[in-house]
Every structure is written in C-alpha cells, then in structure tokens.
Design an enzyme around this catalytic site. Structure first.
Site, short mmCIF file in Angstrom:
data_model
loop_
_atom_site.label_atom_id
_atom_site.label_comp_id
_atom_site.label_asym_id
_atom_site.label_seq_id
_atom_site.Cartn_x
_atom_site.Cartn_y
_atom_site.Cartn_z
N ARG A 90 6.80 -5.04 37.51
CA ARG A 90 6.01 -5.49 36.37
C ARG A 90 5.62 -6.95 36.50
O ARG A 90 6.41 -7.74 37.03
CB ARG A 90 6.84 -5.40 35.08
CG ARG A 90 7.09 -4.03 34.63
CD ARG A 90 7.59 -4.00 33.21
NE ARG A 90 7.53 -2.64 32.77
CZ ARG A 90 6.41 -2.00 32.48
NH1 ARG A 90 5.26 -2.63 32.50
NH2 ARG A 90 6.43 -0.73 32.13
N HIS A 108 8.03 -10.46 48.71
CA HIS A 108 6.87 -9.59 48.91
C HIS A 108 6.74 -9.28 50.40
O HIS A 108 6.86 -10.17 51.24
CB HIS A 108 5.60 -10.28 48.39
CG HIS A 108 4.39 -9.41 48.50
ND1 HIS A 108 4.14 -8.37 47.61
CD2 HIS A 108 3.39 -9.40 49.40
CE1 HIS A 108 3.03 -7.76 47.98
NE2 HIS A 108 2.54 -8.36 49.06
N GLU A 141 2.33 -16.15 36.37
CA GLU A 141 1.94 -14.93 35.67
C GLU A 141 0.95 -14.05 36.43
O GLU A 141 0.56 -12.99 35.96
CB GLU A 141 1.45 -15.20 34.24
CG GLU A 141 0.33 -16.18 34.13
CD GLU A 141 0.84 -17.57 33.70
OE1 GLU A 141 0.25 -18.14 32.80
OE2 GLU A 141 1.80 -18.07 34.32
N GLU A 173 13.27 -9.04 55.28
CA GLU A 173 13.28 -9.39 53.85
C GLU A 173 14.69 -9.75 53.41
O GLU A 173 14.92 -10.75 52.70
CB GLU A 173 12.78 -8.22 53.00
CG GLU A 173 11.30 -7.98 53.08
CD GLU A 173 10.87 -6.88 52.09
OE1 GLU A 173 11.33 -6.88 50.94
OE2 GLU A 173 10.07 -6.02 52.49
#
Ligand code: GRF
Length: 190
Positions: A90, A108, A141, A173
């Site tokens: 989210r 990411h 954001e 990662e």
C-alpha cells in the site's frame, strides 16, 4: 533502535531483518512489531515463530488515512523509531509520512528510478536490460520514490528466466536491507 516492519505477504525481507537484529548483526536493535494489512500473510507465522509480536490491521473499506492512523498509533505506542516496509503493498498517506519523518524505508527489486511499481523483475527482464538489482530508499507519498540509501546491482544472465533472476535479486535484497538498517543505526548513533 526499535524497528517496526510492515508486510502484506511472504515476509522474507522481514525475516532477514528480524534474524539480523536478533543475532546482533544489526547492533542494539530489536524488531518491536510486525504489522500486516492482510490476515493471510505468510510472513505473520514466520514472525511469531521468532517471538516477534504481530498485529493484523486490515483496511476494511476505510479511508487510507483512517487505516494508516491505526497503524501509526500501534507503532508509536511501541516506541518504534524506524519503520521498514517489506513487501507492504500500500501507498502511505501524507499523515503517515509526517508521523515518522525520515524514519520510513522500503526495499524495491530494481535499480530505482528504473522499473518502479509491480513486477519490477519482470519489467527489467522484458526490457532486456543487462543489469538490474535492488534499492533501499526513504519513503515518501509517491510509489517507489524518495532518496536511495543503498543499491546493489544484479547481472541479467543469458539463460535467466524471470524466476531465476528474481531469486538472485531476492538474495541480494536480504543482504542490502540489513546493510541499510545497520547504516541508519550507525548514523543515528544508536
Ligand atoms: C520483495 O521483492 C520486495 O523488494 C518487494 O516485495 C517483495 C517482498 O518479498 N517490495 P518478501 O515479502 O520480503 O519475501
């Protein structure tokens, strides 16, 4: 340093951070809580097995701000100083970002700003690039945005499939996320 981790799924990056904090590889730190927005996230059981408190906070049709307020309330109550997004699916609201200034980071699976969004490994594979990788960055954001903290390159091999490439990126990662959190603990003098 008290760390809070947000997940939505498998939780392998969360496990890497929990184990590194427990072993002392990330010094003077503990994962205070793992929060999932999905009740069926496989990572929840992995956190519990490691003795880490877990909470499920589902969105339940509420506005993003309301959902986020419940999450930030739990994080603040537990004294969390660093929020790590680890496969959390989210976008955070501006009020979430404001509540933890420069204290929210994300991982990411690409060399941002290349290939933001879903399926970054597939995007890189299909674009035919020879090098991709992973990025740990501060969160704002916008999706997969914000200043990079660390990046690691991963070569795309001639015989790679999306699966083999994704596996090699994931291995990196786990190391990169631990290295980034270590760096932040050092910078903050914890
Ligand atoms: C990782 O590839 C991470 O980079 C991306 O979502 C995936 C989550 O995997 N944001 P896991 O839940 O940490 O195993």
């Amino acid at each position: 340093m008290k760390i809070g981790i947000l997940i939505s799924g498998r939780g392998s990056n969360m496990v890497a951070l929990v184990d590194a904090a427990k072993s002392g590889e990330i010094p003077d730190s503990e994962v205070a809580v793992v929060i999932s927005d999905k009740a069926d996230a496989a990572g929840l059981a992995k956190a519990r097995e490691r003795g880490v408190a877990t909470i499920v906070i589902e969105r339940q049709g509420r506005k993003r701000e309301e959902h986020d307020a419940e999450i930030t309330g739990e994080l603040s109550q537990r004294g969390v100083e660093l929020v790590c997004l680890a496969g959390y699916m989210r976008l955070l609201s501006p009020s979430f970002i404001k509540a933890f200034p420069n204290q929210i980071i994300n991982i990411h699976p690409s060399l941002l700003p290349a290939f933001p969004g879903l399926d970054a490994q597939r995007q890189a594979f299909e674009a035919g690039v020879k090098v991709t990788g992973c990025t740990v960055h501060f969160v704002d954001e916008h999706l997969d945005n914000g200043p990079a903290i660390l990046q690691k390159e991963v070569e795309v091999l001639d015989n790679d499939t999306i699966g083999t490439l994704s596996d090699r990126i994931l291995e990196q990662e786990h190391k990169l996320y631990v290295a980034a959190v270590k760096l932040l603990t050092r910078e903050r003098g914890v």
